[in-house]
Enzyme design. Structure first.
Site, short mmCIF file in Angstrom:
data_model
loop_
_atom_site.label_atom_id
_atom_site.label_comp_id
_atom_site.label_asym_id
_atom_site.label_seq_id
_atom_site.Cartn_x
_atom_site.Cartn_y
_atom_site.Cartn_z
N ARG A 46 6.48 10.75 -14.63
CA ARG A 46 5.36 9.86 -14.31
C ARG A 46 5.00 8.97 -15.51
O ARG A 46 4.45 7.90 -15.36
CB ARG A 46 4.14 10.66 -13.82
CG ARG A 46 2.94 9.78 -13.43
CD ARG A 46 1.96 10.47 -12.49
NE ARG A 46 1.55 11.77 -12.96
CZ ARG A 46 0.63 11.99 -13.90
NH1 ARG A 46 0.00 10.99 -14.47
NH2 ARG A 46 0.33 13.23 -14.27
N TYR A 98 -1.38 -12.16 1.54
CA TYR A 98 -0.79 -11.03 2.26
C TYR A 98 -1.91 -10.09 2.76
O TYR A 98 -2.86 -9.80 2.02
CB TYR A 98 0.19 -10.30 1.34
CG TYR A 98 0.65 -9.00 1.93
CD1 TYR A 98 1.35 -8.99 3.14
CD2 TYR A 98 0.37 -7.79 1.32
CE1 TYR A 98 1.75 -7.80 3.72
CE2 TYR A 98 0.78 -6.60 1.90
CZ TYR A 98 1.46 -6.61 3.10
OH TYR A 98 1.84 -5.43 3.67
N ASP A 170 1.55 -13.51 -7.31
CA ASP A 170 2.48 -12.72 -6.50
C ASP A 170 3.71 -13.61 -6.26
O ASP A 170 3.62 -14.63 -5.58
CB ASP A 170 1.80 -12.33 -5.18
CG ASP A 170 2.68 -11.45 -4.30
OD1 ASP A 170 3.91 -11.58 -4.37
OD2 ASP A 170 2.14 -10.63 -3.52
N LYS A 195 11.21 -6.57 -0.90
CA LYS A 195 11.70 -7.77 -0.23
C LYS A 195 12.97 -8.27 -0.92
O LYS A 195 13.94 -7.55 -0.98
CB LYS A 195 10.58 -8.82 -0.20
CG LYS A 195 9.22 -8.26 0.28
CD LYS A 195 9.32 -7.76 1.68
CE LYS A 195 8.07 -7.18 2.30
NZ LYS A 195 7.04 -6.55 1.53
C1 LIG Z 1 3.69 -11.41 -0.57
C2 LIG Z 1 3.60 -9.92 -0.46
N1 LIG Z 1 3.02 -9.24 -1.46
C3 LIG Z 1 2.90 -7.90 -1.41
C4 LIG Z 1 3.36 -7.17 -0.34
C5 LIG Z 1 3.19 -5.67 -0.32
O1 LIG Z 1 4.40 -5.05 -0.66
P1 LIG Z 1 4.83 -3.58 -0.22
O2 LIG Z 1 5.00 -3.58 1.26
O3 LIG Z 1 6.11 -3.38 -0.99
O4 LIG Z 1 3.77 -2.66 -0.66
C6 LIG Z 1 3.97 -7.83 0.73
C7 LIG Z 1 4.46 -7.10 1.88
O5 LIG Z 1 4.87 -7.65 2.88
C8 LIG Z 1 4.10 -9.25 0.66
O6 LIG Z 1 4.65 -9.95 1.66
#
Ligand SMILES: Cc1ncc(COP(=O)(O)O)c(C=O)c1O
Length: 380
Positions: A46, A98, A170, A195
């Site tokens: 961890r 998101y 992001d 992704k």
């Molecule tokens: C732009 C974006 N940021 C963050 C996330 C969250 O990621 P995770 O599903 O890996 O927790 C997503 C999920 O679809 C996303 O599209």
């Protein structure tokens, strides 16, 4: 070193002891300590693990960052950063965001007495106007999810610097292959590595990258103490997926541009959202700050019924939550990524009942267009 070479040779990807062509999986939760008073690098997974560290170095290297931190999901990465805020402080975020990030802000930050303001990401003046004495963070997602709105990263980073705020971006949709927010002045980059970075729809992971040592220390403490660390197997799979990032991104982005154009001229499609399109409001900014337009696009049909018909007729894309895989994925933001928002909040943001998100994969382009064509022509 060019970007596609860097993805293969820019960071440590050969095991220094054996020469193995991939970093081994150090599948251990703890590490024997020869001397309990020595400062051994790895003591407990961890707090750090050689496989996870290698993945952290890989992603930070591609983002031109000094420090990378791996998390069990994009959401774990996002929450570890957002929870740097304290009671009484204020954060400004982009409107088109998101759904999971929206939920943390609405359900957690507010509960901890943190003030939240959403702004129109395309209106730079609005960001500045909303800054208050207690504002500490500015959070952007560009291109945004699901409407592919573009925020001017350099301008936002400058506003943040002028007001001594932390700027966060992001970068999930573009990946460092096409866009490097740290180079544009942002303090912290976040990824859902679930992704494009991993790219194979088989891992859930998140990353944070920064060049600021003090920040790294604080976020490392969040990672260790909140405990949302990445697993060893997933860190290894992530590095495996990452090696093909350039070829996956090139192919799917090229196809996305062609599909956006094709959809724009289809009579059953009301509107298409992709920054490559001439009519896209953010096209110029996108071209200034990124080397591509990305592989995700959205489009509007006339009704929810048509969306259902389309999804039932498509042969190749998965109908699924997520994006960025080698396989094309169609999603329904209304009930999937943005399902936790109220209908009012969704409508306000332009997430309608007839909106489809399309993450273009690496299948043959002609096959994808033929498939879309037969599916669109079948809807009433
Ligand atoms: C732009 C974006 N940021 C963050 C996330 C969250 O990621 P995770 O599903 O890996 O927790 C997503 C999920 O679809 C996303 O599209």
């Amino acid at each position: 070193m060019k970007q596609d070479t860097k993805i293969i040779h820019g960071y440590e990807m050969i095991d220094e002891y054996t020469g193995a062509a991939s970093i081994p999986k150090f599948q251990a939760s703890t590490f024997h300590q020869k001397d309990i008073f020595s400062n051994q690098k790895f003591v407990y997974s961890r707090f750090g693990n050689p496989t996870i560290s290698a993945a952290e170095n890989a992603v930070s290297c591609l983002e031109n960052g000094d420090y990378g931190l791996a998390f069990s999901s994009g959401m774990a990465a996002i929450s570890s950063v957002l929870l740097l805020l304290s009671a009484g402080e204020h954060i400004i975020l982009c409107n088109d965001i998101y759904g999971g990030t929206y939920c943390i802000v609405r359900d957690f930050l507010k509960r901890f007495g943190i003030e939240v303001t959403f702004v129109d990401e395309e209106n730079i003046d609005e960001w500045e106007e909303q800054i208050k004495e207690n504002t500490k963070m500015i959070y952007i997602e560009t291109p945004s999810n699901p409407l592919l709105k573009i925020t001017d990263i350099k301008k936002i980073a400058q506003i943040a610097k002028n007001h001594d705020l932390l700027s966060i971006c992001d970068n999930t949709f573009m990946t460092p292959y096409y866009q490097k927010p740290l180079d544009l002045g942002v303090d912290v980059v976040i990824h859902s590595a679930t992704k494009f970075l991993n790219g194979h729809s088989d891992v859930v992971a998140g990353f944070v990258v920064t060049n600021n040592k003090e920040l790294e220390k604080k976020i490392r403490l969040q990672q260790i103490n909140l405990g949302g660390i990445l697993g060893v197997e997933d860190a290894w799979l992530l590095m495996r997926g990452l090696k093909t990032l350039s070829v996956r991104m090139e192919k799917s982005e090229k196809s996305a541009r062609a599909i956006a154009k094709y959809l724009s001229s289809h009579p059953k499609v009301k509107k298409v959202y992709h920054p490559s399109l001439a009519e896209h409001k953010g096209k110029k900014i996108q071209e200034n700050q990124a080397d591509g337009y990305g592989s995700v696009l959205s489009f509007e049909l006339m009704s929810q019924r048509q969306v259902v018909q389309l999804f039932n007729s498509l042969r190749y894309p998965l109908v699924a939550v997520s994006l960025g895989g080698v396989e094309s994925i169609v999603s329904y933001p209304w009930s999937m990524s943005h399902g936790a928002m109220s209908p009012y909040e969704k409508e306000k943001r332009g997430v309608t009942e007839s909106l489809v998100r399309f993450s273009v994969g690496i299948e043959n382009l002609e096959d994808l267009i033929l498939d879309l064509d037969q599916a669109l022509n079948s809807i009433e």
